[in-house]
Scaffold this motif. Sequence first.
Motif, PDB file in Angstrom:
ATOM      1  N   GLY A   1       0.838  -1.192   0.000  1.00 55.48           N
ATOM      2  CA  GLY A   1       0.000   0.000   0.000  1.00 55.48           C
ATOM      3  C   GLY A   1       0.873   1.241   0.000  1.00 55.48           C
ATOM      4  O   GLY A   1       2.106   1.158  -0.017  1.00 55.48           O
ATOM      5  N   THR A   2       0.250   2.388   0.044  1.00 53.71           N
ATOM      6  CA  THR A   2       0.952   3.667   0.051  1.00 53.71           C
ATOM      7  C   THR A   2       1.925   3.722   1.222  1.00 53.71           C
ATOM      8  O   THR A   2       1.554   3.442   2.361  1.00 53.71           O
ATOM      9  N   GLY A   3       3.185   4.028   0.918  1.00 54.03           N
ATOM     10  CA  GLY A   3       4.202   4.167   1.956  1.00 54.03           C
ATOM     11  C   GLY A   3       4.871   2.872   2.379  1.00 54.03           C
ATOM     12  O   GLY A   3       5.735   2.881   3.244  1.00 54.03           O
ATOM     13  N   GLU A   4       4.492   1.744   1.783  1.00 55.81           N
ATOM     14  CA  GLU A   4       5.112   0.464   2.126  1.00 55.81           C
ATOM     15  C   GLU A   4       6.209   0.132   1.124  1.00 55.81           C
ATOM     16  O   GLU A   4       6.143   0.550  -0.037  1.00 55.81           O
TER      17      GLU A   4
ATOM     18  N   VAL B   1       8.404  -1.603  -1.726  1.00 51.35           N
ATOM     19  CA  VAL B   1       7.999  -2.367  -2.906  1.00 51.35           C
ATOM     20  C   VAL B   1       9.005  -3.448  -3.262  1.00 51.35           C
ATOM     21  O   VAL B   1       8.738  -4.299  -4.105  1.00 51.35           O
TER      22      VAL B   1
ATOM     23  N   CYS C   1       5.920  -6.087   2.389  1.00 54.40           N
ATOM     24  CA  CYS C   1       5.223  -4.825   2.615  1.00 54.40           C
ATOM     25  C   CYS C   1       5.137  -4.479   4.100  1.00 54.40           C
ATOM     26  O   CYS C   1       5.149  -3.305   4.469  1.00 54.40           O
TER      27      CYS C   1
ATOM     28  N   CYS D   1      -0.362  -6.705   3.927  1.00 55.55           N
ATOM     29  CA  CYS D   1      -0.048  -5.421   3.298  1.00 55.55           C
ATOM     30  C   CYS D   1      -1.131  -4.372   3.547  1.00 55.55           C
ATOM     31  O   CYS D   1      -2.153  -4.663   4.164  1.00 55.55           O
ATOM     32  N   GLU D   2      -0.857  -3.190   3.007  1.00 56.37           N
ATOM     33  CA  GLU D   2      -1.755  -2.036   3.159  1.00 56.37           C
ATOM     34  C   GLU D   2      -1.956  -1.728   4.638  1.00 56.37           C
ATOM     35  O   GLU D   2      -3.067  -1.494   5.090  1.00 56.37           O
ATOM     36  N   HIS D   3      -0.828  -1.786   5.375  1.00 54.04           N
ATOM     37  CA  HIS D   3      -0.796  -1.442   6.799  1.00 54.04           C
ATOM     38  C   HIS D   3      -1.744  -2.315   7.620  1.00 54.04           C
ATOM     39  O   HIS D   3      -2.417  -1.844   8.534  1.00 54.04           O
TER      40      HIS D   3
END
Length: 175
Positions: A125-128, A130, A134, A162-164
């Motif tokens: 997700g955003t800020g993780e 790549v 993640c 993922c995605e926090h």
Amino acid sequence: MTWPRRIAFAALSGCLSVVVVSPVSGAGRTLVPCTGSMLEGTFKAVPNSPGAGNIVYRLRVTNTSNKGCFVTGIPRVTLLDKAGRKLPTNARFGGKPGTLAAVVAPLAPGGAATLTARFSPDVPGTGEPVTKACEPTAYRLSVAPSGGGTAVVPVSPPTPVCEHGAMALTVFVTA
């Protein structure tokens, strides 16, 4: 999301939801909400569920006490690393807004209930990152049922979420 927020959300979405936190009577007996100390469980990958960057895991809890109890709705869950430290976790109801109704899953001693969690183990997700995982790998899941307390269950196989820590959950149903 805490229970008062869930109630407020349900009211705002145009439906009436009831959260049961008191004993439930039926068939000549009274059931109380299960506490974490009454439950043992597992959080396992559902066979053949991986695909398109998602996987489904099934949480199964079993009443290990000598008296009946019930689980209801969606428990608070927290992902834990190998050392038991909290990991980012953002679990929410995965259904259509306004469709969640009060569901009571009664558990006799030895009885079980399940719910499923859909999440991505490999799409950041955003800020993780790549290039690496993640999020850190989750080895256990802390489950806080409506009756209070927690039960810590193994994650099999251990996985990053993922995605926090975003997970879309179903509600408990009797297994």
